[in-house]
Design a protein around this motif. Structure first.
Motif, PDB file in Angstrom:
ATOM      1  N   LEU A 140       3.816   5.005   0.134  1.00 47.99           N
ATOM      2  CA  LEU A 140       4.178   5.476   1.466  1.00 47.99           C
ATOM      3  C   LEU A 140       4.694   6.920   1.444  1.00 47.99           C
ATOM      4  O   LEU A 140       4.438   7.687   2.381  1.00 47.99           O
ATOM      5  CB  LEU A 140       5.218   4.549   2.092  1.00 47.99           C
ATOM      6  CG  LEU A 140       4.734   3.150   2.438  1.00 47.99           C
ATOM      7  CD1 LEU A 140       5.912   2.247   2.801  1.00 47.99           C
ATOM      8  CD2 LEU A 140       3.713   3.178   3.556  1.00 47.99           C
ATOM      9  N   PHE A 148       9.285   5.234   6.854  1.00 45.62           N
ATOM     10  CA  PHE A 148       9.488   3.837   6.484  1.00 45.62           C
ATOM     11  C   PHE A 148      10.931   3.604   6.092  1.00 45.62           C
ATOM     12  O   PHE A 148      11.653   4.531   5.714  1.00 45.62           O
ATOM     13  CB  PHE A 148       8.540   3.432   5.350  1.00 45.62           C
ATOM     14  CG  PHE A 148       8.762   4.178   4.063  1.00 45.62           C
ATOM     15  CD1 PHE A 148       9.558   3.634   3.060  1.00 45.62           C
ATOM     16  CD2 PHE A 148       8.183   5.407   3.848  1.00 45.62           C
ATOM     17  CE1 PHE A 148       9.764   4.311   1.871  1.00 45.62           C
ATOM     18  CE2 PHE A 148       8.372   6.090   2.651  1.00 45.62           C
ATOM     19  CZ  PHE A 148       9.163   5.536   1.666  1.00 45.62           C
ATOM     20  N   ILE A 163       7.285   0.210   8.762  1.00 40.76           N
ATOM     21  CA  ILE A 163       6.622   1.505   8.783  1.00 40.76           C
ATOM     22  C   ILE A 163       6.377   1.891  10.231  1.00 40.76           C
ATOM     23  O   ILE A 163       5.898   1.084  11.019  1.00 40.76           O
ATOM     24  CB  ILE A 163       5.272   1.465   8.022  1.00 40.76           C
ATOM     25  CG1 ILE A 163       5.490   1.104   6.547  1.00 40.76           C
ATOM     26  CG2 ILE A 163       4.562   2.814   8.112  1.00 40.76           C
ATOM     27  CD1 ILE A 163       5.221  -0.306   6.230  1.00 40.76           C
TER      28      ILE A 163
END
Length: 166
Positions: A140, A148, A163
């Protein structure tokens, strides 16, 4: 052609199922259980037999992501990455293979969710030793246009990441 419009199929190399909405020369447009459309070759599909009992058709809803109500407001899509939810025979895989499959499922889910216009999703990775969570957070961090954080502790404990796409 092996399949026809309206048939329900499962995917040979990934989790989930969908409905055939278009056929073209051995290729099929499939609308999956999350409403996403994608093209598949005939060789990548498996016929799904729906069981009819006393005129009632039962549907298997155990695979993949499920929409959740988020405090009664908007629909929040979640994906459970526990390995036994992703494959039929989890004991047949090494730890490395398991992690690769889980990360691929997470990435595919995020890509499809973003394309589908979802603004927020949850990845359920569990607590365990924390390796999957660590790898998901690394993935991520490398992606653009999202943020996130740990998902609601009240709903998921320490085993999920939320997220937001922007």
């Amino acid at each position: 052609m092996k399949f026809k419009l309206g048939d329900t199929v499962s995917f040979l190399n990934q989790v989930g199922e969908g409905l055939i909405t278009k056929c073209e020369e051995g290729r099929y447009l499939i609308e999956d259980e999350h409403g996403f459309d994608d093209w598949y070759e005939e060789r990548d599909l498996v016929a799904k037999n729906n069981l009819k009992i006393d005129g009632v058709q039962h549907k298997d809803t155990s695979a993949g992501a499920a929409p959740r109500k988020d405090n009664g407001a908007s629909s929040l899509l979640e994906k459970d990455l526990h390995f036994n939810k992703l494959v039929e025979f989890p004991k047949n895989f090494s730890n490395h293979q398991m992690l690769e499959i889980q990360l691929r499922e997470a990435r595919n889910f995020l890509d499809r969710s973003k394309k589908g216009g979802n603004k927020r999703v949850v990845l359920i990775h569990g607590v365990g030793e924390g390796r999957l969570k660590e790898e998901i957070h690394t993935m991520l961090e490398r992606m653009d246009n999202l943020r996130f954080y740990d998902a609601s502790y009240a709903e998921y404990g320490r085993g999920a990441t939320e997220i937001e796409f922007y």
